[in-house]
Design a protein around this motif. Structure first.
Motif, mmCIF file in Angstrom:
data_model
loop_
_atom_site.group_PDB
_atom_site.id
_atom_site.type_symbol
_atom_site.label_atom_id
_atom_site.label_comp_id
_atom_site.label_asym_id
_atom_site.label_seq_id
_atom_site.Cartn_x
_atom_site.Cartn_y
_atom_site.Cartn_z
ATOM 1 N N SER A 101 1.064 -1.243 0.418
ATOM 2 C CA SER A 101 0.062 -0.249 -0.181
ATOM 3 C C SER A 101 0.759 1.479 0.361
ATOM 4 N N ARG A 105 -1.598 3.588 -4.326
ATOM 5 C CA ARG A 105 -3.580 2.871 -3.300
ATOM 6 C C ARG A 105 -4.693 3.563 -4.829
ATOM 7 N N LYS A 146 -3.392 -7.414 -3.244
ATOM 8 C CA LYS A 146 -3.371 -6.279 -2.239
ATOM 9 C C LYS A 146 -2.834 -5.195 -2.370
ATOM 10 N N ALA A 150 -5.756 -2.702 -2.108
ATOM 11 C CA ALA A 150 -5.271 -0.853 -1.415
ATOM 12 C C ALA A 150 -6.319 0.647 -2.051
ATOM 13 N N GLU A 153 -9.787 -0.046 0.267
ATOM 14 C CA GLU A 153 -9.400 0.887 1.599
ATOM 15 C C GLU A 153 -9.739 2.280 1.221
ATOM 16 N N ASN A 154 -8.958 3.025 0.867
ATOM 17 C CA ASN A 154 -9.233 4.105 0.110
ATOM 18 C C ASN A 154 -10.691 4.665 0.341
#
Length: 549
Positions: A101, A105, A146, A150, A153-154
């Motif tokens: 990350s 991202r 991953k 990321a 998640e952002n």
């Protein structure tokens, strides 16, 4: 014939590249506040230990700063990393990062960058915390996964934080760093000494000086002149920053953040009123309107009213010259048939605006028979200004004494108390010195206003008895200064009958007009012996130094 006959058609295997044992490192944090919690150092140590443990030679570590990973090529250090990898003659085996990350991202865009690094440049990506490396296809898929996580998640963070950010903005708060001239206190500030529970944005010493810049701009002063004046007050600003300031609604107390559906009144005091901000913005906007089918030029001696005179619709008049006829015109870009000849010639059907403006100024030109009466009234006006100046001077002197006392006490505490600290002393010392310098400037300016008003009155009389001639015979800069002096908020004209629509007039010339009005209305009116009271003028706000034309 056996199958062995086809062996000659089989392609030889490409020689496998010997694995280079050299790697580079990359570290990053997402905010300035994270710089102080040793996160970067922790990432750097992790990469060094990983390289040592796995037999790699760590040649370089890039990054080392705070950059948001929501964009890739907006990050200077990230872009530098990619450019150096591409230009390196000896490519590293991989770029090592503690967490994927930290690399990016952006999701799909990040995957395409990794794909280019691996498949085109032969440079892999290693996540040191997990040991994943793109040289293995399954590990590569895990790394891609991953990167997508990321990004997800952002997006989740934004989904949760944006409503809160919008609510914060709607309540009149500000996101990000406060513009120049303001000091912001609150939870999200870089300076710990400015942290507090509730956000507050206040005008600082630079802001008090920048207030003057807005007044000068409203009076029609040019940017390079404003910058020179600010430099004399020890405030340096680039022409780009000054140009941006004129177009930033923050300075009139308005927030227009992209997250808002409509503008919001901010919880801070503007350096300029909303009305004056819009006037200045209109001046700047009108100056960019293209003039079609004509040869456009800047303000020149034949068209001094350009950018000053407005059409009745509110638009500033532009100007142009018809070169074949050498004829100069003013024009409204919005209204049809709102074109005015600038000069009066033998071929023109109507009087030129330059001549009609000079006649308008004659209304504000004092007749010699009223000089003594005008002096009598002007003395009263100056007395009011001087009394206000003296009251202000008392406050300034008291403020100066208070600051000098604070500086003396600060020095005493610093030398008497070894635990006081250099940083604390320097911060307060700088603050008090700046405030004292500003007060001294205000005192010096105030002294000019309240000293020797008789000399100012003589200068004023000289100007007001010849103001139309000074305008007629002056160069272009003098004309512009006189226009803005007499009509500080500009002037409008009605296209239909060429009638001037005057707004606010300088208080001195407002006083003159009362005499000229009496002269026109009653030729037998006596002079000063009948004028024993002050005429009604549009406030004082008098600055005698402005008559140094």
């Amino acid at each position: 014939m056996g199958i062995e006959s086809f062996k000659k058609f089989q392609k030889e295997k490409l020689a496998q590249r010997a694995e280079v044992k050299e790697i580079w490192g990359y570290t990053r944090v997402s905010s300035k506040l994270q710089l102080v919690n040793n996160s970067l150092e922790e990432q750097r140590i992790e990469i060094i230990q990983f390289a040592s443990k796995n037999g790699y030679t760590l040649k370089n570590i890039l990054g080392g700063t705070y950059e948001s990973a929501s964009g890739d090529f907006t990050r200077k250090e990230f872009t530098r990393l990619l450019e150096e990898v591409k230009s390196a003659k000896q490519k590293p085996f991989a770029i090592a990062i503690k967490f994927i990350s930290r690399f990016s991202r952006t999701g799909g865009n990040a995957i395409s960058i990794v794909h280019e690094l691996v498949d085109k440049l032969g440079v892999h990506l290693i996540e040191t915390s997990s040991g994943l490396c793109t040289n293995d296809e399954y590990s590569k898929l895990d790394i891609y996964s991953k990167l997508l996580d990321a990004r997800r998640e952002n997006m989740d963070r934004l989904e949760k934080t944006i409503p809160g950010m919008k609510a914060l903005l709607r309540s009149g708060n500000w996101l990000g760093k406060a513009p120049r001239g303001y000091t912001m206190r609150g939870k999200k500030v870089g300076d710990y000494s400015l942290m507090q529970e509730k956000q507050s944005i206040t005008i600082n010493l630079e802001g008090e000086i920048l207030k003057k810049a807005w007044k000068w701009k409203l009076a029609g002063e040019r940017d390079f002149v404003i910058r020179e004046k600010l430099e004399k007050l020890n405030l340096n600003i680039t022409k780009q920053s000054l140009g941006s300031m004129w177009r930033n609604p923050f300075y009139c107390g308005i927030s227009v953040n992209a997250l808002l559906e409509e503008p919001v009144k901010g919880n801070w005091t503007g350096l300029v009123s909303q009305e004056d901000f819009l006037k200045i913005y209109a001046m700047l906007s009108e100056s960019k309107v293209p003039v079609k089918e004509y040869s456009k030029s800047k303000i020149n001696e034949f068209r001094p009213l350009t950018g000053f005179l407005r059409c009745e619709c509110g638009s500033l008049l532009t100007s142009y010259v018809v070169r074949k006829k050498n004829a100069h015109y003013y024009k409204c870009q919005r209204c049809r048939n709102a074109s005015f000849n600038a000069l009066t010639t033998s071929h023109s059907k109507t009087e030129g605006l330059n001549d009609s403006f000079e006649k308008l100024l004659s209304r504000y030109t004092l007749s010699s028979q009223f000089v003594e009466a005008f002096k009598f009234q002007l003395n009263k006006l100056f007395e009011i200004v001087e009394n206000e100046g003296r009251e202000e001077m008392e406050g300034l002197l008291a403020r100066k004494k208070d600051l000098e006392s604070k500086i003396e006490n600060l020095d005493k505490r610093y030398f008497d108390n070894p635990n006081f600290g250099d940083e604390k002393y320097n911060r307060y010392s700088l603050q008090f010195d700046m405030e004292l310098k500003d007060v001294d400037l205000q005192i010096a300016s105030n002294k000019k206003i309240i000293s020797n008003h008789s000399r100012h009155i003589d200068k004023v009389i000289e100007k007001v008895t010849n103001i139309n001639k000074y305008w007629r015979d002056g160069d272009i800069d003098s004309k512009i200064r006189i226009q803005n002096l007499v009509f500080p908020e500009g002037l409008s004209i009605r296209a239909e009958n060429r009638e001037y629509l005057t707004g606010r007039v300088n208080s001195i010339f407002g006083l003159v007009s009362t005499f000229t009005g009496i002269e026109r209305g009653n030729k037998k009116q006596k002079t000063h012996q009948n004028f024993d009271g002050l005429f009604s003028v549009a406030g004082t706000g008098l600055e005698p130094v402005t008559f140094g034309l």
